[in-house]
Design a protein around this motif. Sequence first.
Motif, PDB file in Angstrom:
ATOM      1  N   ILE A  63       1.094  -1.526   0.421  1.00  0.00           N
ATOM      2  CA  ILE A  63      -0.174  -0.233  -0.054  1.00  0.00           C
ATOM      3  C   ILE A  63       1.121   1.247   0.089  1.00  0.00           C
ATOM      4  CG2 ILE A  63      -1.549   1.460   1.589  1.00  0.00           C
ATOM      5  CD1 ILE A  63      -2.846  -1.716   2.329  1.00  0.00           C
ATOM      6  N   VAL A  64       0.428   1.965  -1.108  1.00  0.00           N
ATOM      7  CA  VAL A  64       1.217   3.249  -0.977  1.00  0.00           C
ATOM      8  C   VAL A  64       0.405   4.498   0.318  1.00  0.00           C
ATOM      9  CG1 VAL A  64       1.456   5.589  -2.367  1.00  0.00           C
ATOM     10  CG2 VAL A  64       2.896   3.197  -2.638  1.00  0.00           C
ATOM     11  N   ILE A  65       0.693   5.606   0.989  1.00  0.00           N
ATOM     12  CA  ILE A  65      -0.483   6.030   1.490  1.00  0.00           C
ATOM     13  C   ILE A  65       0.395   7.565   1.582  1.00  0.00           C
ATOM     14  CG2 ILE A  65       0.542   5.395   4.081  1.00  0.00           C
ATOM     15  CD1 ILE A  65      -2.256   5.749   4.431  1.00  0.00           C
ATOM     16  N   GLY A  66      -0.702   8.308   1.556  1.00  0.00           N
ATOM     17  CA  GLY A  66      -0.790   9.846   1.736  1.00  0.00           C
ATOM     18  C   GLY A  66      -1.717  10.651   1.854  1.00  0.00           C
ATOM     19  N   THR A  67      -1.144  12.105   2.559  1.00  0.00           N
ATOM     20  CA  THR A  67      -2.592  12.887   2.481  1.00  0.00           C
ATOM     21  C   THR A  67      -1.789  13.198   0.758  1.00  0.00           C
ATOM     22  OG1 THR A  67      -2.274  13.324   5.235  1.00  0.00           O
ATOM     23  CG2 THR A  67      -2.913  14.757   3.643  1.00  0.00           C
ATOM     24  N   VAL A  68      -3.309  14.423   0.622  1.00  0.00           N
ATOM     25  CA  VAL A  68      -3.628  14.629  -0.063  1.00  0.00           C
ATOM     26  C   VAL A  68      -2.713  16.063  -0.895  1.00  0.00           C
ATOM     27  CG1 VAL A  68      -5.427  13.202  -0.984  1.00  0.00           C
ATOM     28  CG2 VAL A  68      -5.401  15.317  -0.179  1.00  0.00           C
ATOM     29  N   SER A  69      -2.182  16.511  -1.992  1.00  0.00           N
ATOM     30  CA  SER A  69      -1.795  18.312  -2.064  1.00  0.00           C
ATOM     31  C   SER A  69      -2.465  19.342  -1.133  1.00  0.00           C
ATOM     32  CB  SER A  69      -2.562  18.623  -3.599  1.00  0.00           C
ATOM     33  OG  SER A  69      -1.236  18.121  -4.462  1.00  0.00           O
ATOM     34  N   VAL A 129       3.606  -1.065   3.780  1.00  0.00           N
ATOM     35  CA  VAL A 129       3.074   0.332   3.309  1.00  0.00           C
ATOM     36  C   VAL A 129       4.436   1.008   3.507  1.00  0.00           C
ATOM     37  CG1 VAL A 129       2.077   2.461   4.426  1.00  0.00           C
ATOM     38  CG2 VAL A 129       1.299   0.055   5.213  1.00  0.00           C
ATOM     39  N   LEU A 130       4.173   2.234   2.435  1.00  0.00           N
ATOM     40  CA  LEU A 130       4.919   3.119   1.592  1.00  0.00           C
ATOM     41  C   LEU A 130       4.606   4.351   1.895  1.00  0.00           C
ATOM     42  CD1 LEU A 130       7.565   4.178   0.320  1.00  0.00           C
ATOM     43  CD2 LEU A 130       6.375   4.259  -1.996  1.00  0.00           C
ATOM     44  N   ASP A 131       5.136   5.108   2.800  1.00  0.00           N
ATOM     45  CA  ASP A 131       4.299   6.345   3.382  1.00  0.00           C
ATOM     46  C   ASP A 131       5.140   7.664   2.591  1.00  0.00           C
ATOM     47  OD1 ASP A 131       2.826   8.199   4.573  1.00  0.00           O
ATOM     48  OD2 ASP A 131       4.479   8.090   6.881  1.00  0.00           O
ATOM     49  N   LEU A 132       3.883   7.842   2.013  1.00  0.00           N
ATOM     50  CA  LEU A 132       4.241  10.040   1.241  1.00  0.00           C
ATOM     51  C   LEU A 132       4.569  10.934   1.691  1.00  0.00           C
ATOM     52  CD1 LEU A 132       3.159   9.219  -2.473  1.00  0.00           C
ATOM     53  CD2 LEU A 132       5.346   8.424  -1.714  1.00  0.00           C
ATOM     54  N   ASN A 180       5.045  -1.171  -6.589  1.00  0.00           N
ATOM     55  CA  ASN A 180       4.289  -2.372  -7.550  1.00  0.00           C
ATOM     56  C   ASN A 180       3.167  -2.036  -6.053  1.00  0.00           C
ATOM     57  OD1 ASN A 180       3.184  -4.405  -8.622  1.00  0.00           O
ATOM     58  ND2 ASN A 180       4.809  -5.364  -8.198  1.00  0.00           N
ATOM     59  N   ALA A 181       2.598  -1.236  -6.286  1.00  0.00           N
ATOM     60  CA  ALA A 181       1.630  -0.850  -5.184  1.00  0.00           C
ATOM     61  C   ALA A 181      -0.081  -2.419  -5.266  1.00  0.00           C
ATOM     62  CB  ALA A 181       0.981   0.031  -4.354  1.00  0.00           C
ATOM     63  N   ASP A 182      -0.309  -2.719  -4.599  1.00  0.00           N
ATOM     64  CA  ASP A 182      -1.593  -3.221  -4.726  1.00  0.00           C
ATOM     65  C   ASP A 182      -3.477  -2.013  -4.834  1.00  0.00           C
ATOM     66  OD1 ASP A 182      -0.785  -5.882  -5.511  1.00  0.00           O
ATOM     67  OD2 ASP A 182      -0.101  -5.631  -2.804  1.00  0.00           O
ATOM     68  N   ILE A 183      -2.490  -1.733  -4.051  1.00  0.00           N
ATOM     69  CA  ILE A 183      -4.086  -0.695  -3.042  1.00  0.00           C
ATOM     70  C   ILE A 183      -3.227   1.593  -2.926  1.00  0.00           C
ATOM     71  CG2 ILE A 183      -5.427   0.390  -1.204  1.00  0.00           C
ATOM     72  CD1 ILE A 183      -5.254  -2.650  -0.259  1.00  0.00           C
ATOM     73  N   ILE A 184      -3.420   2.344  -3.348  1.00  0.00           N
ATOM     74  CA  ILE A 184      -3.831   2.886  -2.692  1.00  0.00           C
ATOM     75  C   ILE A 184      -4.204   4.281  -1.432  1.00  0.00           C
ATOM     76  CG2 ILE A 184      -3.249   5.887  -3.351  1.00  0.00           C
ATOM     77  CD1 ILE A 184      -2.975   4.264  -7.017  1.00  0.00           C
ATOM     78  N   ALA A 185      -3.585   4.952  -0.835  1.00  0.00           N
ATOM     79  CA  ALA A 185      -4.950   4.961   0.418  1.00  0.00           C
ATOM     80  C   ALA A 185      -4.839   6.552   0.248  1.00  0.00           C
ATOM     81  CB  ALA A 185      -4.701   3.770   1.037  1.00  0.00           C
ATOM     82  N   LEU A 186      -5.870   7.259   0.518  1.00  0.00           N
ATOM     83  CA  LEU A 186      -5.877   8.653   0.116  1.00  0.00           C
ATOM     84  C   LEU A 186      -5.723   9.031   1.774  1.00  0.00           C
ATOM     85  CD1 LEU A 186      -5.997   9.546  -3.354  1.00  0.00           C
ATOM     86  CD2 LEU A 186      -3.916   9.811  -1.968  1.00  0.00           C
ATOM     87  N   SER A 187      -5.587  10.473   2.439  1.00  0.00           N
ATOM     88  CA  SER A 187      -6.390  10.741   3.477  1.00  0.00           C
ATOM     89  C   SER A 187      -6.542  12.393   3.289  1.00  0.00           C
ATOM     90  CB  SER A 187      -5.155  10.534   4.519  1.00  0.00           C
ATOM     91  OG  SER A 187      -5.903  11.025   5.502  1.00  0.00           O
TER      92      SER A 187
END
Length: 218
Positions: A93-99, A121-124, A141-148
């Motif tokens: 999973i790649v996770i981050g808070t948006v622009s 988890v890769l935290d942006l 090579n993420a399966d899921i993008i998680a946005l906060s």
Amino acid sequence: MRNIFTDLRDAIQEGNSEASVSAALKLVEAGVSPLEIFTQCVEPTLVDIGDQFSRLEIFLPEMISSANSVKDIQAALLPYLKGEAQQAARGRIVIGTVSGDLHDIGKNIVKTMLEVNGFAVLDLGVDASPGEVIKAAADFNADIIALSALMLPSLPSVKDMIDMLQWMEKYKGRFKVMVGGGPVSREWAQKMGADGYGDDAVEAVQVALALMEDRGRA
Ligand code: B12
């Protein structure tokens, strides 16, 4: 809120980091789980603080002090959560808070819960642009993008990223997208084309597991 949480709530409200960490550690020693501390005390206290800020009863410096106390609590409780982590990666999973959005307390809780439940988890971090998120997801090579997203003006950035994934032929259907945060609702997420929505960190894990099952079936 239960009486056992009064000291912690007051310390966060006062923005007293030392007292916040000490009250949180006392609760852990008394057998209260870190997750319970967050869901039953830290989160409702932050919601109160946000409401006080809206009513101009407190101002930005106070909100910053309280947020800093919560970050110190997160750091102090992390080892107790990580201790329960599982070994096998259930998904990436790649996770981050948006622009434009610098809120990361909730995103960090979600990240920790996903890790504890076996996801890599890769935290942006914060202020992650749609292009940056998509590139990182491909590289990881993420399966899921998680946005906060925590502010109303952040919502267009969530939509932009989902739209970009649709437009770019090579990424179309490659990642599942899950979203969450204060102004995001289940209905809005669905309407924007997200694959999943989570109200809190516990639901985030359930949604991530369900999305992995979906990918397995696809
Ligand atoms: C702490 C805080 C801050 C801190 C942030 C510190 C940090 N490092 O995060 C500071 C003081 C820096 C800050 C700054 C600002 N803030 Co502020 N802040 C808050 C506050 C009080 C708490 C947010 C929080 O941490 N909640 C606790 C966490 C645990 O909850 P959460 O983030 O919602 O996360 C949970 C769920 O939503 C879900 N979740 C979250 N992300 C994800 C992702 C996925 C994929 C999933 C499935 C689930 C999920 O799981 C989490 C855990 O259960 C809120 C009030 C509120 N009601 O939210 C205002 C609030 C968000 N802030 C607000 C504002 C206006 C600002 C400022 C613009 C103020 C200013 N004048 O400068 C700046 C903006 C800076 C920027 N560009 O981002 C407004 C936003 C209004 C709006 N709707 O647009 C709020 C709502 C306050 C208010 N009532 O006015 N803020």
